[in-house]
Design a protein around this motif. Structure first.
Motif, PDB file in Angstrom:
ATOM      1  N   GLU A 107      38.501  37.396  42.657  1.00  0.00           N
ATOM      2  CA  GLU A 107      37.522  38.092  41.775  1.00  0.00           C
ATOM      3  C   GLU A 107      37.733  38.723  40.633  1.00  0.00           C
ATOM      4  O   GLU A 107      36.975  38.787  39.379  1.00  0.00           O
ATOM      5  CB  GLU A 107      37.101  39.438  42.776  1.00  0.00           C
ATOM      6  N   ARG A 108      39.163  38.793  40.140  1.00  0.00           N
ATOM      7  CA  ARG A 108      39.576  39.320  38.774  1.00  0.00           C
ATOM      8  C   ARG A 108      40.120  38.160  38.134  1.00  0.00           C
ATOM      9  O   ARG A 108      41.011  38.349  37.050  1.00  0.00           O
ATOM     10  CB  ARG A 108      40.467  40.176  39.107  1.00  0.00           C
ATOM     11  N   ASP A 159      43.118  43.929  34.637  1.00  0.00           N
ATOM     12  CA  ASP A 159      41.529  44.036  35.135  1.00  0.00           C
ATOM     13  C   ASP A 159      41.158  42.425  35.133  1.00  0.00           C
ATOM     14  O   ASP A 159      40.287  41.973  36.028  1.00  0.00           O
ATOM     15  CB  ASP A 159      40.760  44.513  33.961  1.00  0.00           C
ATOM     16  N   TRP A 160      41.950  41.587  34.453  1.00  0.00           N
ATOM     17  CA  TRP A 160      41.529  40.047  34.197  1.00  0.00           C
ATOM     18  C   TRP A 160      42.743  39.048  34.080  1.00  0.00           C
ATOM     19  O   TRP A 160      43.441  39.558  33.403  1.00  0.00           O
ATOM     20  CB  TRP A 160      40.510  39.682  33.398  1.00  0.00           C
ATOM     21  N   THR A 189      50.459  44.416  38.661  1.00  0.00           N
ATOM     22  CA  THR A 189      49.176  43.798  38.650  1.00  0.00           C
ATOM     23  C   THR A 189      48.072  44.743  39.119  1.00  0.00           C
ATOM     24  O   THR A 189      46.954  44.279  38.703  1.00  0.00           O
ATOM     25  CB  THR A 189      49.499  42.622  39.808  1.00  0.00           C
ATOM     26  N   ASP A 227      39.939  47.065  28.775  1.00  0.00           N
ATOM     27  CA  ASP A 227      40.568  46.030  29.895  1.00  0.00           C
ATOM     28  C   ASP A 227      41.724  45.510  29.475  1.00  0.00           C
ATOM     29  O   ASP A 227      42.179  45.024  28.451  1.00  0.00           O
ATOM     30  CB  ASP A 227      39.415  44.937  30.499  1.00  0.00           C
ATOM     31  N   MET A 278      46.865  38.900  43.235  1.00  0.00           N
ATOM     32  CA  MET A 278      45.810  39.111  42.363  1.00  0.00           C
ATOM     33  C   MET A 278      44.306  38.470  42.996  1.00  0.00           C
ATOM     34  O   MET A 278      44.498  37.286  43.328  1.00  0.00           O
ATOM     35  CB  MET A 278      45.813  38.672  40.918  1.00  0.00           C
ATOM     36  N   LYS A 322      32.362  40.144  31.613  1.00  0.00           N
ATOM     37  CA  LYS A 322      33.497  40.208  32.397  1.00  0.00           C
ATOM     38  C   LYS A 322      34.681  40.864  31.740  1.00  0.00           C
ATOM     39  O   LYS A 322      35.333  41.541  32.513  1.00  0.00           O
ATOM     40  CB  LYS A 322      34.049  38.890  33.009  1.00  0.00           C
ATOM     41  N   MET A 323      34.839  40.765  30.566  1.00  0.00           N
ATOM     42  CA  MET A 323      35.855  41.694  29.655  1.00  0.00           C
ATOM     43  C   MET A 323      35.446  42.543  28.926  1.00  0.00           C
ATOM     44  O   MET A 323      34.284  42.162  27.889  1.00  0.00           O
ATOM     45  CB  MET A 323      36.601  40.491  29.029  1.00  0.00           C
TER      46      MET A 323
END
Length: 323
Positions: A269-270, A245-246, A241, A303, A266, A298-299
């Motif tokens: 925020e991610r 990133d997302w 984990t 990532d 996790m 965001k991505m």
């Protein structure tokens, strides 16, 4: 070299009509605060009377094609995840194929309810890596407002309509976790739990039916099963984990989303969260959230993105993608 199915573009479409929680106060014993506290949902979109699932899917597909800089002629296949297709047959996917002016290749629907997009993505990935298709348009589209019991406050306030689309393209990779594209997927189902989330009608019963759900049972299974399937895909790639990133989870309920994030250790925020604006759009929720997240910056390429979902069946699964 290893063939990988790489994300080339994303897009989404939401119907114009926005329904805030307060609208349900007129007909149900409920309130904006009651809905928000139990689900995190503040508003959702409902399709117009003349708007169908394939209409929504077509607009999301067009947005994804524009995002990718491609045309319908560049697509070899369409895999559309939905539980609310326009007709019993033909498939909604073939309707989208026609709407896009795509006269070659093939198109078909996948039905795994809220897990539908993960199932469709897995099928599309297999088509790419096996050489069956170079570019696959993967769509999740739903008009769940058509199967709501408007007297059941425990379900009708949770769902919305919408569509999201993603284009996978065959590209050469090295066979390592450094490759871009779909790195691992995991699918599961267990029909013993069909009665905790289902529609009480169907073609062979000669009725449309309404969605029925045992919320507490669904919650219990969701957190446990989604955390497990996510770990399975992370292990398959050989990452943890900390490398993610997302997380783009199925947007069903903020409590489920937070519960899974906690099990995965996790930080929120991610985690991509759009449930407050869209409600549960079933098979559309993940690609819809992906498209919104990318639009918000965001991505980014490179990532690591993890996505997971569970739906009626029960059916559930996850995928790890390097964006």
């Amino acid at each position: 070299m290893t063939l990988r199915a790489v994300v080339r573009g994303v897009g989404h479409y939401l119907p114009e009509r926005i329904v805030p929680n307060a609208e349900f106060e007129k007909t149900l014993d409920t309130s904006d605060e009651w809905i928000k506290s139990r689900s995190g949902i503040e508003r959702r979109h409902f399709a117009a009377e003349d708007e169908t699932t394939s209409d929504l899917a077509t607009k999301a597909a067009q947005a994804a094609l524009e995002n990718a800089g491609l045309t319908a002629d560049d697509i070899d296949a369409i895999v559309l995840a939905t539980s609310t297709a326009d007709l019993t047959f033909p498939s909604a996917a073939t309707m989208v194929q026609n709407n896009l002016g795509m006269t070659k290749g093939f198109a078909f629907d996948v039905q795994a309810v809220c897990a539908g997009f993960v199932f469709a993505l897995t099928n599309a990935n297999a088509l790419v890596v096996s050489g069956q298709a170079k570019r696959v348009l993967v769509i999740g589209s739903e008009t769940f407002s058509r199967i709501m019991d408007w007297n059941d406050r425990s379900t009708c306030v949770l769902f919305g309509d919408g569509a999201g689309a993603l284009i996978l393209e065959a590209q050469d990779g090295t066979g390592t976790s450094e490759d871009r594209g779909v790195l691992a997927t995991d699918l599961n189902s267990d029909g013993r739990y069909r009665d905790i989330l289902y529609v009480d009608g169907g073609i062979s019963q000669r009725t449309t039916g309404f969605l029925r759900m045992q919320g507490k049972e669904v919650f219990r299974h969701a957190v446990e099963k989604l955390a497990k399937t996510t770990q399975t895909t992370l292990d398959a790639v050989g990452i943890t984990t900390d490398d993610v990133d997302w997380v783009v989870p199925h947007q069903a309920n903020i409590r489920i989303i937070k519960g899974i994030a906690k099990k995965m250790d996790m930080p929120m925020e991610r985690v991509v969260v759009t449930v407050q604006d869209h409600g549960n759009t079933s098979a559309a929720s993940i690609p819809l959230a992906m498209s919104v997240a990318q639009a918000e910056g965001k991505m980014k390429p490179g990532d690591i993105v993890v996505t997971e979902a569970i739906g009626g069946g029960l059916a559930w699964g996850s995928a790890v993608i390097r964006w």
